[in-house]
Scaffold this active site. Structure first.
Site, PDB file in Angstrom:
ATOM      1  N   ASP A   1      36.883  73.943  -3.347  1.00 49.54           N
ATOM      2  CA  ASP A   1      37.642  73.380  -2.224  1.00 49.54           C
ATOM      3  C   ASP A   1      38.844  74.329  -2.120  1.00 49.54           C
ATOM      4  O   ASP A   1      38.931  74.655  -0.940  1.00 49.54           O
ATOM      5  CB  ASP A   1      38.245  71.932  -2.285  1.00 49.54           C
ATOM      6  CG  ASP A   1      37.047  71.153  -2.812  1.00 49.54           C
ATOM      7  OD1 ASP A   1      36.165  70.878  -1.852  1.00 49.54           O
ATOM      8  OD2 ASP A   1      36.906  70.551  -3.957  1.00 49.54           O
TER       9      ASP A   1
ATOM     10  N   HIS B   1      37.559  65.271  -4.609  1.00 49.97           N
ATOM     11  CA  HIS B   1      36.529  66.037  -4.078  1.00 49.97           C
ATOM     12  C   HIS B   1      35.584  65.418  -3.272  1.00 49.97           C
ATOM     13  O   HIS B   1      34.415  65.059  -3.729  1.00 49.97           O
ATOM     14  CB  HIS B   1      35.742  66.915  -5.310  1.00 49.97           C
ATOM     15  CG  HIS B   1      34.517  67.617  -4.637  1.00 49.97           C
ATOM     16  ND1 HIS B   1      34.759  68.925  -3.801  1.00 49.97           N
ATOM     17  CD2 HIS B   1      33.354  67.430  -4.748  1.00 49.97           C
ATOM     18  CE1 HIS B   1      33.521  69.207  -3.481  1.00 49.97           C
ATOM     19  NE2 HIS B   1      32.421  68.624  -4.198  1.00 49.97           N
TER      20      HIS B   1
HETATM   21  P1  NAX Z   1      20.461  69.943  -8.971  1.00 45.44           P
HETATM   22  O1  NAX Z   1      19.781  68.353  -8.546  1.00 45.44           O
HETATM   23  O2  NAX Z   1      19.818  71.204  -8.632  1.00 45.44           O
HETATM   24  O3  NAX Z   1      20.597  69.909 -10.539  1.00 45.44           O
HETATM   25  C1  NAX Z   1      21.060  68.696 -11.247  1.00 45.44           C
HETATM   26  C2  NAX Z   1      20.527  68.524 -12.712  1.00 45.44           C
HETATM   27  O4  NAX Z   1      21.066  67.767 -13.602  1.00 45.44           O
HETATM   28  C3  NAX Z   1      18.733  68.433 -12.422  1.00 45.44           C
HETATM   29  O5  NAX Z   1      18.224  69.481 -13.371  1.00 45.44           O
HETATM   30  C4  NAX Z   1      18.816  67.194 -13.290  1.00 45.44           C
HETATM   31  O6  NAX Z   1      17.599  67.032 -13.971  1.00 45.44           O
HETATM   32  C5  NAX Z   1      20.173  67.051 -14.180  1.00 45.44           C
HETATM   33  N1  NAX Z   1      20.468  65.874 -14.623  1.00 45.44           N
HETATM   34  C6  NAX Z   1      20.419  64.620 -14.221  1.00 45.44           C
HETATM   35  N2  NAX Z   1      20.833  63.823 -14.906  1.00 45.44           N
HETATM   36  C7  NAX Z   1      21.194  64.298 -15.993  1.00 45.44           C
HETATM   37  C8  NAX Z   1      21.760  63.897 -17.314  1.00 45.44           C
HETATM   38  N3  NAX Z   1      22.026  62.647 -17.397  1.00 45.44           N
HETATM   39  N4  NAX Z   1      22.079  64.753 -18.357  1.00 45.44           N
HETATM   40  C9  NAX Z   1      21.648  65.972 -18.004  1.00 45.44           C
HETATM   41  N5  NAX Z   1      21.151  66.523 -16.817  1.00 45.44           N
HETATM   42  C10 NAX Z   1      21.090  65.684 -16.013  1.00 45.44           C
HETATM   43  O7  NAX Z   1      21.967  69.930  -8.595  1.00 45.44           O
HETATM   44  P2  NAX Z   1      22.899  71.060  -8.294  1.00 45.44           P
HETATM   45  O8  NAX Z   1      22.960  71.558  -6.937  1.00 45.44           O
HETATM   46  O9  NAX Z   1      22.898  72.012  -9.548  1.00 45.44           O
HETATM   47  O10 NAX Z   1      24.391  70.094  -8.337  1.00 45.44           O
HETATM   48  C11 NAX Z   1      24.753  69.571  -9.496  1.00 45.44           C
HETATM   49  C12 NAX Z   1      26.013  68.369  -9.156  1.00 45.44           C
HETATM   50  O11 NAX Z   1      26.936  69.208  -8.747  1.00 45.44           O
HETATM   51  C13 NAX Z   1      25.686  67.434  -8.164  1.00 45.44           C
HETATM   52  O12 NAX Z   1      26.166  66.264  -8.339  1.00 45.44           O
HETATM   53  C14 NAX Z   1      26.435  67.906  -6.764  1.00 45.44           C
HETATM   54  O13 NAX Z   1      26.898  66.788  -5.983  1.00 45.44           O
HETATM   55  C15 NAX Z   1      27.587  68.612  -7.591  1.00 45.44           C
HETATM   56  N6  NAX Z   1      28.583  69.544  -6.796  1.00 45.44           N
HETATM   57  C16 NAX Z   1      29.845  69.519  -7.043  1.00 45.44           C
HETATM   58  C17 NAX Z   1      30.671  70.290  -6.479  1.00 45.44           C
HETATM   59  C18 NAX Z   1      32.259  70.199  -6.587  1.00 45.44           C
HETATM   60  O14 NAX Z   1      33.049  70.762  -6.205  1.00 45.44           O
HETATM   61  N7  NAX Z   1      32.800  69.374  -7.531  1.00 45.44           N
HETATM   62  C19 NAX Z   1      30.101  71.311  -5.400  1.00 45.44           C
HETATM   63  C20 NAX Z   1      29.064  71.783  -5.614  1.00 45.44           C
HETATM   64  C21 NAX Z   1      27.947  70.520  -5.837  1.00 45.44           C
HETATM   65  O15 NAX Z   1      27.849  69.563  -4.604  1.00 45.44           O
END
Ligand code: NAX
Length: 324
Positions: free
Chosen positions: A159, A187
């Site tokens: 952000d 966020h």
């Molecule tokens: P993806 O869905 O591509 O990847 C997430 C991965 O986490 C998957 O491979 C899943 O199997 C794994 N996972 C789920 N539960 C788990 C657990 N208990 N232990 C270990 N791994 C686990 O998502 P991605 O695009 O990589 O985004 C990841 C996270 O970042 C999401 O929650 C998303 O909303 C968040 N974001 C946060 C941002 C921020 O500024 N704070 C910005 C970008 C993003 O939107």
């Protein structure tokens, strides 16, 4: 050569990690002289995909990578971890209410907080990226009583970086000309990107732009940027989120160049209620961050800061029973 440090990445087979792991491995986070051991955590159904990521990391022959651990056991992933990037989270499924999402993630982050407590280095630096990032960081910290709460932070740097570029492009300057950008709060769409203290090329930002643009264009554009990326790309921000995570950890570890925004435990500064993870302006030095104190807050800012604080208090109330 320095001793290697252990870096845990959760959600390591996901799209953010597909950029993040490779950039950390190449030295972008801690420097080209810092060897690393990567400890990658996934859930069982994603282990095949994670093994593919490990094969690719190996195929890069990165000079800094000393070892790679791929596991679905949080106790293994956080063992002696020096830096933990908590990216994996439960996405919102069809028909899922906000409260369900908070609860599903609370379950994940309480387990991981406990695993950090039991296994990580006592000096571990934790960055939560997975949404809802601020409240997930709070849950993890509450489940790690032997670690300092201040070791748990949430990512607001994307952000912050988005704000830098929006402003720089508006006034025809470069992002490096912008100083003292601040994003307050959560966020989420209530975050408050604040230009009241910001300068561009040494001049107050608010003298370079129209108030109308600030309130009705800049603030909503930054708040809604995540949705705009999804609309354009058909997928959520990934490389930019990875880049922001690297900026956050690098500055925390090695020092920041001026003010940056970090989600950190509130302790009452600027009248924000203690006990939530709130984004503040900080300066990082010698491996620590410190809130920039004494900034004047006018009525407009106060209202915005309060709205995003209220949202975080509501999120906390929804998961209170899981706070350990
Ligand atoms: P993806 O869905 O591509 O990847 C997430 C991965 O986490 C998957 O491979 C899943 O199997 C794994 N996972 C789920 N539960 C788990 C657990 N208990 N232990 C270990 N791994 C686990 O998502 P991605 O695009 O990589 O985004 C990841 C996270 O970042 C999401 O929650 C998303 O909303 C968040 N974001 C946060 C941002 C921020 O500024 N704070 C910005 C970008 C993003 O939107």
């Amino acid at each position: 050569m320095k001793d290697p440090v252990r870096i845990t990445i959760t959600g390591a087979a996901g799209q953010i990690s597909y950029s993040l792991a490779f950039r950390i491995a190449s030295g972008d986070m801690l420097g080209k002289d810092q060897p690393v051991i990567l400890q990658l955590l996934e859930i069982p159904p994603a282990m095949d995909a994670l093994n593919g990521v490990v094969m690719e990391l190996n195929d890069c022959a990165f000079p800094l990578v000393q070892d790679i651990v791929a596991t679905d056991d949080a106790n293994v992933a956080f063992k002696d971890s020096d830096y933990a990037l908590l990216v994996g989270a439960r996405p919102r499924g069809p028909g899922m209410e906000r409260k369900d999402l908070l609860e599903a993630n609370a379950a994940i982050f309480s387990v991981q907080g406990k695993a950090l407590n039991d296994n990580a280095s006592r000096n571990v630096k934790v960055l939560v990226v997975g949404n809802p990032a601020n409240t997930n960081a709070l849950i993890a910290s509450c489940n790690a009583p032997e670690l300092d709460q201040g070791q748990f932070t949430a990512m607001m740097r994307l952000d912050h970086n988005r704000s830098l570029t929006q402003l720089a492009q508006k006034v025809g300057k470069h992002v490096t000309d912008v100083e003292s950008m601040i994003v307050w709060g959560n966020h989420s769409a209530t975050q408050y990107p604040d230009l009241a203290h910001c300068k561009v090329g040494g001049k107050p930002a608010l003298e370079l732009i129209e108030r109308e643009w600030y309130e009705n264009d800049f603030i909503p554009t930054v708040q809604q940027r995540g949705a705009a990326i999804i609309k354009a790309r058909g997928a959520s921000s990934a490389a930019s989120a990875a880049s922001a995570a690297i900026d956050h950890m690098r500055d925390w570890a090695l020092g920041s160049d001026g003010i940056v925004s970090m989600g950190i435990p509130s302790e009452g500064s600027y009248g924000i209620e203690p006990g939530i993870i709130y984004s503040y302006p900080v300066i990082c030095k010698n491996g620590h961050y410190e809130i920039v104190q004494g900034l004047e807050v006018d009525d407009f800012s106060r209202g915005r800061m309060k709205a995003t604080e209220d949202e975080l208090r509501e999120e906390r109330a929804a998961v209170e029973h899981l706070l350990g």
